[in-house]
Scaffold this motif. Structure first.
Motif, short mmCIF file in Angstrom:
data_model
loop_
_atom_site.label_atom_id
_atom_site.label_comp_id
_atom_site.label_asym_id
_atom_site.label_seq_id
_atom_site.Cartn_x
_atom_site.Cartn_y
_atom_site.Cartn_z
N ASN A 191 44.65 5.03 24.65
CA ASN A 191 46.08 4.80 24.73
C ASN A 191 46.41 4.74 26.23
O ASN A 191 46.13 5.70 26.94
CB ASN A 191 46.81 5.98 24.06
CG ASN A 191 48.30 6.00 24.32
OD1 ASN A 191 48.87 5.04 24.81
ND2 ASN A 191 48.94 7.12 23.99
N THR B 131 47.60 13.76 12.77
CA THR B 131 48.93 13.42 13.29
C THR B 131 49.23 11.93 13.33
O THR B 131 50.26 11.48 12.82
CB THR B 131 49.04 13.98 14.73
OG1 THR B 131 48.71 15.36 14.70
CG2 THR B 131 50.42 13.78 15.28
N ASP C 277 39.76 13.15 23.80
CA ASP C 277 40.97 13.09 22.96
C ASP C 277 40.80 11.94 21.98
O ASP C 277 40.91 10.76 22.35
CB ASP C 277 42.19 12.91 23.86
CG ASP C 277 43.50 12.81 23.07
OD1 ASP C 277 43.46 12.51 21.86
OD2 ASP C 277 44.56 13.01 23.68
C1 LIG Z 1 46.06 10.13 23.36
C2 LIG Z 1 47.06 11.04 22.74
N1 LIG Z 1 46.83 12.35 22.67
C3 LIG Z 1 47.70 13.21 22.11
C4 LIG Z 1 48.89 12.75 21.57
C5 LIG Z 1 49.87 13.71 20.96
O1 LIG Z 1 49.23 14.79 20.43
P1 LIG Z 1 50.00 16.00 19.73
O2 LIG Z 1 51.25 15.48 19.12
O3 LIG Z 1 49.01 16.49 18.74
O4 LIG Z 1 50.25 17.01 20.80
C6 LIG Z 1 49.17 11.39 21.62
C7 LIG Z 1 50.45 10.89 21.09
O5 LIG Z 1 50.88 9.82 21.42
C8 LIG Z 1 48.23 10.52 22.21
O6 LIG Z 1 48.46 9.20 22.27
#
Ligand SMILES: Cc1ncc(COP(=O)(O)O)c(C=O)c1O
Length: 414
Positions: free
Chosen positions: A172, A237, A200
């Motif tokens: 992302n 999620t 991640d």
């Molecule tokens: C790469 C990435 N990590 C984590 C998250 C959000 O994680 P959480 O809602 O579990 O804290 C997002 C949400 O857009 C994301 O794109």
């Protein structure tokens, strides 16, 4: 919509994406295509099991059942080929808290933590807010799309004495699903220099056809090759639109790292989450796959539609070859002179000063908010003004919203 997927008009439901617009943007009435959650109701199995629990009506201390862990273990094995052991699994109330804690556990004050921009901006915050030194090894833009700069990465790691690397897989905002060899090459570099990797993988399931997500943990020739430097973060999620229940999964195969995690989580007394999270996640992994398969088709359809429309009418736009996530990266840099001129010609708070360093940043805001009435994630958020010509658009919504966005952007730039 057809089938199991139901679009919900979320305005006036206290959701951040639609009802929190005016906190971040100039207006509250924009078409919300920013925050990474979906405008779809969660699968029926999730609603049913949560309803059953609410009907039961006793909300005392919860004991997460074996079924929760088994549901995840089976999902991970079946769809990603990763055999996770129950004793490796830990809880966090979100992937973002988890990587913030890990930065604290695996590095010291002032030590260097690396990322590859453009990248999910909470990575930067996790480094800065915890008093670590941010080291950026930007992705390279090649004819094949974004790629990791392996030589630059290794050189930087050594030069800056990097202790931790936060890796985004799938990535992302650029939508790359890293190939096995790409992830392996990166991990080999980290292993050579004793750098911990926080992988991640929250977007692991949202993969466009023809691509395959390979968890970092299994890219080696032998099982466990990278265990001593690796922690994997994932969750239901993104896959099932469950951000509000705050339940995510931390996978730590290595005993020493696990001991650090356990000491840390005991120290803050967060070792488990609320009942609603466990129940929703278990239901989704156990019964939600048919719903998810339908969702994937909708996301892929939205991507193809938006790409075709933009490329047909704005030939110099660069839409990323989208491999995964429901977040599409679109580059309007070729139109920047026009975008800046439009902003300069307009009156009002968002008009850009072409001489200012951030003219492109404010001009892009003017285009999206004032001209198109759309809320997107701006490229600059992911790594500074270098990416000002880019936006990130959320595809997890109904086709009508995607059509409206396409019409407005094309109308403004054609
Ligand atoms: C790469 C990435 N990590 C984590 C998250 C959000 O994680 P959480 O809602 O579990 O804290 C997002 C949400 O857009 C994301 O794109």
């Amino acid at each position: 919509m057809m089938g199991m997927l139901r679009y919900v008009d979320r305005r006036n439901t206290d959701c951040f994406k639609w009802d929190g617009l005016d906190k971040t943007f100039s207006r509250g009435d924009l078409l919300a295509m920013w925050v990474a959650d979906m405008d779809f109701q969660v699968p029926e199995c999730v609603r049913r099991r949560l309803s059953d629990y609410i009907e039961l009506g006793t909300f005392g201390y919860y004991n997460p059942p074996a079924g929760y862990y088994n549901a995840f273990i089976e999902w991970e094995q079946k769809y990603h080929g990763y055999e996770v052991k129950r004793e490796w699994m830990r809880f966090a109330p979100g992937v973002v808290p988890a990587f913030n804690w890990l930065v604290q556990m695996l590095s010291g004050e002032g030590e260097a933590v690396a990322i590859m921009q453009p990248v999910y901006y909470p990575f930067m915050k996790a480094i800065e807010n915890n008093g670590r030194r941010l080291v950026n090894c930007p992705l390279l833009q090649t004819d094949r799309g974004y790629e990791m700069d392996y030589d630059g990465f290794e050189e930087t790691i050594v030069r800056e004495d990097v202790k931790v690397f936060i890796f985004c897989s799938p990535h992302n905002p650029v939508g790359r699903v890293w190939k096995k060899d790409e992830t392996r090459r990166m991990l080999d570099i980290c292993k050579r220099h004793g750098v911990f990797v926080i992988s991640d993988e929250i977007h692991q399931d949202i993969i466009m056809s023809g691509n395959k997500h390979v968890p970092s943990a299994i890219v080696g020739d032998e099982a466990g090759t990278y265990d001593d430097i690796l922690v994997t973060l994932t969750a239901a999620t993104k896959t099932f639109n469950l951000a509000a229940v705050q339940n995510s999964i931390v996978i730590i195969p290595d005993k020493t790292i696990r001991a650090k995690w356990d000491m840390f989580s005991q120290g803050i007394r967060i070792t488990g989450g609320n009942a609603f999270g466990y129940i929703a996640v278990q239901a989704a992994y156990e019964e939600g796959r048919p719903w998810f398969d339908e969702l994937l088709g909708v996301i892929e359809g939205n991507y193809r539609y938006l790409r075709e429309r933009l490329e047909a009418e704005l030939p110099d736009v660069r839409v990323a070859d989208h491999e995964g996530t429901y977040l599409l990266w679109i580059d309007f840099s070729a139109y920047m002179d026009k975008i800046i001129a439009k902003a300069a010609g307009a009156s009002g708070a968002n008009s850009a000063d072409p001489g200012a360093e951030n003219a492109a940043v404010t001009a892009m805001q003017h285009l999206m908010e004032d001209e198109c009435g759309i809320a997107v994630d701006y490229g600059a958020w992911f790594g500074g003004s270098e990416y000002a010509g880019c936006i990130r658009v959320n595809l997890a919504t109904c086709r009508e919203n995607i059509e409206t966005a396409a019409d407005r952007i094309i109308g403004a730039l054609k």
